[in-house]
Design an enzyme around this catalytic site. Structure first.
Site, PDB file in Angstrom:
ATOM      1  N   ASP A  44       7.345 -59.304  -0.866  1.00 28.52           N
ATOM      2  CA  ASP A  44       7.761 -60.592  -0.337  1.00 28.52           C
ATOM      3  C   ASP A  44       9.175 -60.946  -0.778  1.00 28.52           C
ATOM      4  OD1 ASP A  44       6.290 -61.989   1.494  1.00 28.52           O
ATOM      5  OD2 ASP A  44       4.908 -62.854   0.048  1.00 28.52           O
ATOM      6  N   GLN A  58      -0.733 -64.639  -0.543  1.00 28.84           N
ATOM      7  CA  GLN A  58      -0.597 -65.543   0.598  1.00 28.84           C
ATOM      8  C   GLN A  58      -0.453 -66.975   0.080  1.00 28.84           C
ATOM      9  OE1 GLN A  58      -0.401 -64.719   3.932  1.00 28.84           O
ATOM     10  NE2 GLN A  58       0.127 -66.880   4.158  1.00 28.84           N
ATOM     11  N   LYS A 100      -1.153 -60.152   9.742  1.00 30.63           N
ATOM     12  CA  LYS A 100      -0.571 -59.098   8.911  1.00 30.63           C
ATOM     13  C   LYS A 100      -1.467 -57.860   8.875  1.00 30.63           C
ATOM     14  CE  LYS A 100       1.830 -62.544   6.150  1.00 30.63           C
ATOM     15  NZ  LYS A 100       1.807 -63.394   4.944  1.00 30.63           N
TER      16      LYS A 100
END
Length: 1009
Positions: free
Chosen positions: A191, A168, A124
């Site tokens: 997200d 994460q 990422k």
């Protein structure tokens, strides 16, 4: 709601990338061919990022079609993701060309050091760099508590420079994933896992701010492959909240017929055999077999599973949920693992971050005030009745309208809130709005309505002309509120509301200033007491005591050591001579200028004796109280430009001189840090509103008699940014207005505003508005005296143009004074119901003759903003003509104190000169010797005359201004000279305002104004 194409980002919708499994030897020209259910479709030209792999074929199109049916087309997510990253990079670069501050920013939180998480985070970070997105990794140890992690997330939620927050997953078992994902602000939940975004996506017609990245990537892959979903049968294999459920919602919104299955679904093969499209996210390696798939179906494999592979260095390889070798010969299109959905997940994350940044900057540009409807009555009720009849907006709604973010607001109930100073840093790129100063002519004891005019003008600008407009006013003291003058919220239909909250306590700033002032007063007397009762050694030990066996100078003590030229930092290293210099302030009691304060009118505290108790051992001293707003701490608050600036100013306040003539400061006493701590919340302006829902900043209220009589520098700076324009915006359409006022007439308030406040703020008004009334001008023309509480003489209620024209000389002098600073002037005639058209015309004629840009009648008291529309238009016109380069100060700071005093008296008052008493001259010599001679000057005099004598009306000449004393407000940054006997704490009248106040059983205050 999100549909197959309409909700996709333009930078995504531009790409259509599908590849094949074997190299292609066919020139397809500029047309891309996509296979769907055994048919050929032509689409737009290939992207340069496209890689085609087909089996060896002849150039015959029919043979191509035949051979394609044997091998499923590979939907190349890796190539598409790369193209999307390039497009995002180009989009950001283009935006930064017009707005360099556009910097989409993502923060990734990683807890612990799982190798797989570290790999994903590294991917990422790399992708973000390629896309020109600022990406920051915040790593925390595995043993971080859930509370600590939530606190870190909250800090990121409140950071306006961060547009996306990603946690994460997975997190350690002792931390709830639900609690963590729910903690991310919906506006930064890139997200898409939070309850608001997930819920909006799940409901029909919902509007999520973000779509989860993997489901969004699936939809983009299908879109770019040319797969038509409407009416198709789609099976989603998997029901997780991360992929299965949200992708099912997206497919339904694309008008597909969706069936959600999972590993325990009976007769699963039957469902799959009937599907036109399969999306597998079940998490089982090679679970879906080719014989379960209908020929020509489209397969999207979301699975990421590792299986043993001895040929690999790692001993394993990555596969999907679908058995690729058997499925690819049946499906018309299929995504590989790796290289299919995975890269698209990261690309969609980056796209969400960019969308978040664009939304943030777009919301900042959508500044619009929604007015509150105002119903006016012909018979205007009392101020308090009007205030109570209007329900204000919730302050958070008001803040959102003007572009203050939720985390920048600290609510004090529903209708007032503190605004954090961080807004200045966030908006530092904006060009300031227009800055309007409201002043007045020399007033009567009844006042001429500057505050009312300020509020009415802002109501007109904001509620009727569609401008972002702020009224910036002082916080009123409760002394006048419960005395005779009343409140300071305006009046009639031009008020700040709720007016009871405005006039009493507000957010506690005045109480904080009172506590700080009285703490310093106590510290001064205590220090003298201890110095007189102890020798150097014991005094030093008590001032710098050992704590846990270690002696250490405090921060404020190090400041004093530096001032004394002592560079040592260990208390045990000082010599006896250095110790003596450090501990002995040797304050001369006769030079102490610091007084205690109280926020009410109490004449019996003007002169008192302290220290009469037996424990004080005869250390008595004559002193007195001031009203709290007369404290230098209040002036410091008004003139500070930041918290650190306020700390320096508070520490620099001179409270006395030593017997050797050295200035003794607050920091010498050791109280600068403590005073700052008491006032750290007071430095934040308070947001309120007018009767018509336009914003008001209420902040600071320095005593107009001996100080600047204006609101704070910080509230002006914040309002000017909020009313300002973004780069690239149409300034004519979007520019807003900040209207503030200066106490008393222009000759006093305006002069101090320019020569003291503007020097401190580096701000210059665009227009000066001078408020005039027929009543006051008749008084200056020779009318009888006006006394509060006594009926007005008939001459003030009947037309008398001749008397009025004589009095207009005072207005003309005020205009001439304002023009000396090089700025345009608009006269606002505050209309009373007894004023006649002929009288209004007379004022306009004389004002224009004196050089005013315009003179406009305003009936805001009776009509609210509607009655001030013409004035608002006149102010806008004058502001657009203003040239900041024309501004000039009245005097230079390097002039002597006496020269500056003469400059003010001669140019502003019309005096021949000033005359210094022996005490004033001695004080000037002392301040000059101490290094304070280059400060600006405030002259404290009567507000009822241009001269020092309240009996001299109109425009007196040939007089000398007597200066009987000069005092210093070093922290605030000016000297003030006394040209009259100024009471710094008023007394109460026979009938006091508090006598009419009562509280009903339901808690409503009655009888206030």
């Amino acid at each position: 709601m999100l549909s197959r194409a309409s909700r996709l980002s333009p930078s995504i919708a531009r790409h259509r990338l599908v590849s094949q499994s074997i190299p292609l030897a066919l020139d397809l020209g500029s047309a891309a061919k996509f296979v769907n259910a055994g048919k050929l479709y032509c689409s737009r030209p290939f992207s340069s990022a496209l890689v085609l792999r087909l089996p060896p074929v002849s150039t015959a199109a029919a043979e191509v079609e035949s051979r394609l049916e044997e091998f499923g087309q590979v939907i190349d997510g890796k190539a598409l993701a790369k193209s999307i990253r390039e497009s995002i990079n180009a989009e950001i670069s283009a935006a930064q060309a017009t707005n360099p501050l556009f910097k989409p920013s993502l923060t990734i939180i990683q807890v612990g050091g799982r190798p797989d998480s570290t790999t994903y985070v590294r991917m990422k970070l790399k992708a973000a760099e390629e896309a020109n997105i600022v990406c920051t990794l915040k790593k925390f140890p595995e043993n971080i508590t859930q509370s600590q992690l939530l606190s870190e997330i909250d800090a990121l939620n409140n950071d306006p420079s961060v547009h996306g927050v990603l946690v994460q997953l997975p997190v350690p078992k002792h931390i709830s994933e639900i609690a963590v994902t729910n903690a991310v602000s919906p506006e930064k939940d890139v997200d898409g896992f939070g309850p608001l975004n997930a819920g909006e996506l799940a409901k029909r017609g919902g509007s999520p701010l973000f779509v989860p990245c993997t489901p969004k990537g699936v939809m983009v892959l299908l879109e770019n492959a040319g797969v038509e979903l409407s009416g198709k049968r789609v099976v989603v294999l998997g029901r997780s909240d991360i992929v299965g459920s949200p992708v099912a919602s997206l497919l339904r919104n694309a008008d597909a017929t969706v069936t959600v299955c999972h590993s325990r679904t009976k007769n699963l093969e039957t469902y799959l055999k009937d599907a036109d499209v399969i999306v597998s996210a079940i998490g089982k390696a090679q679970f879906v077999k080719g014989e379960w798939i209908k020929p020509g179906a489209v397969v999207i494999d979301v699975g990421t599973n590792y299986i043993p592979d001895s040929s690999r260095k790692s001993g394993q390889r990555l596969v999907g949920d679908v058995d690729y070798s058997s499925a690819s010969s049946v499906a018309s299109m299929i995504t590989p693992v790796p290289g299919g959905v995975g890269p698209m997940t990261v690309a969609m994350l980056l796209q969400n971050v960019v969308d978040s940044a664009k939304r943030f900057y777009s919301e900042q540009a959508k500044r619009h005030i929604t007015p509150l409807p105002l119903t006016t009555l012909d018979q205007v009720p009392s101020d308090y009745e009007i205030s109570r009849s209007q329900k204000p907006k919730n302050v958070r709604d008001l803040a959102k309208e003007i572009g203050i973010t939720d985390h920048e607001l600290e609510s004090y109930g529903s209708y007032k809130a503190k605004v954090q100073l961080s807004v200045l840093d966030r908006l530092k790129h904006r060009k300031n709005g227009k800055y309007i100063l409201v002043t007045g002519i020399t007033p009567t004891p009844l006042g001429e309505g500057k505050s009312t005019t300020t509020v009415g003008l802002v109501q007109a600008l904001g509620a009727h002309l569609g401008k972002i407009a702020f009224a910036n006013v002082r916080q009123p003291s409760m002394g006048p509120t419960f005395g005779i003058k009343g409140g300071a919220a305006g009046g009639g239909y031009a008020q700040v509301i709720p007016m009871d909250e405005f006039n009493m306590h507000l957010t506690g700033d005045i109480h904080a200033i009172g506590a700080a002032t009285n703490l310093l007063a106590a510290a001064i007397d205590t220090r003298m007491f201890h110095e007189q009762s102890q020798k150097d050694g014991p005094l030093y030990k008590r001032l710098v005591p050992a704590k846990q066996g270690v002696r250490k100078f405090s921060s404020v003590m190090l400041r004093r050591l530096k001032k004394l030229g002592i560079s040592k930092t260990d208390p045990d290293d000082l010599t006896p001579e250095e110790i003596k210099k450090f501990v002995r302030l040797d304050i001369d009691p006769d030079t102490i200028t610091w007084r205690r304060v109280v926020d009410c009118n109490d004449r019996h505290l003007r002169s008192i004796t302290i220290g009469q108790g037996p424990a004080e051992k005869g250390h008595t001293r004559s002193t007195g109280f001031d009203i709290t707003v007369a404290s230098e701490c209040m002036a410091v608050l008004a003139l500070s430009s930041s918290l650190s600036d306020m700390r320096e100013r508070l520490g620099s306040m001179v409270v006395a001189s030593s017997r050797s003539g050295e200035p003794i400061t607050c920091d010498d006493i050791g109280a600068g840090g403590a005073l700052t701590a008491l006032m750290k919340d007071a430095i934040k302006p308070t947001l309120m509103q007018t009767l018509e829902g336009t914003p008001v900043f209420v902040h600071a209220g320095p005593f107009a008699n001996i100080s600047i009589g204006a609101n704070s520098v910080l509230s002006d700076k914040i309002a000017l940014k909020l009313a300002g324009t973004e780069p690239g915006e149409n300034e004519t359409e979007k520019i807003g207005y900040v209207v503030t006022e200066a106490g008393f007439d222009f000759t006093m308030g305006g002069e101090r505003f320019f020569n003291i406040k503007c020097r401190s703020s580096d701000l210059v008004p665009d227009v000066v508005v001078i408020v005039a009334t027929v009543r006051a001008l008749k008084l200056h023309g020779g009318g009888p005296n006006v006394t509060p509480g006594v009926p007005l003489p008939d001459v003030y209620r009947q037309e008398n143009v001749e008397l009025l024209r004589k009095g207009c000389t005072n207005l003309m002098k005020q205009i001439a004074n304002a023009k000396q600073y090089g700025l345009p002037v608009v006269v606002a005639v505050n209309q009373f119901e007894t004023d006649t058209a002929a009288e209004i015309t007379c004022i306009r004629e004389e004002a224009i003759k004196a050089g005013a840009d315009d003179a406009i009648c305003s009936n805001h008291w009776a009509e609210g903003g509607k009655g001030s529309i013409d004035l608002a238009k006149g102010v806008i016109a004058a502001a657009n003509r203003a040239e900041p380069s024309d501004f000039k100060f009245l005097y230079d700071l390097d002039m002597t104190v006496e020269e500056k005093l003469n400059a003010i008296a001669q140019n502003m008052y019309g005096a021949d000169k000033v005359e210094l008493s022996d005490l004033a001259r001695e004080k000037i010599d002392t301040y000059t010797r101490q290094g304070f001679g280059n400060l600006p000057i405030c002259i404290a005099k009567t507000q009822y005359s241009l001269s020092h004598d309240p009996a001299l009306k109109g425009v007196p000449t040939g007089f000398t201004v007597p200066i009987r004393d000069v005092r210093a407000s070093i922290g605030a940054g000016y000297l003030y000279a006394l040209a009259a006997e100024i009471q710094t704490i008023p007394g109460l009248p026979t009938h006091c305002g508090f006598m009419d106040v009562e509280v009903s059983d339901d808690g409503e205050i009655e009888g206030l104004f």
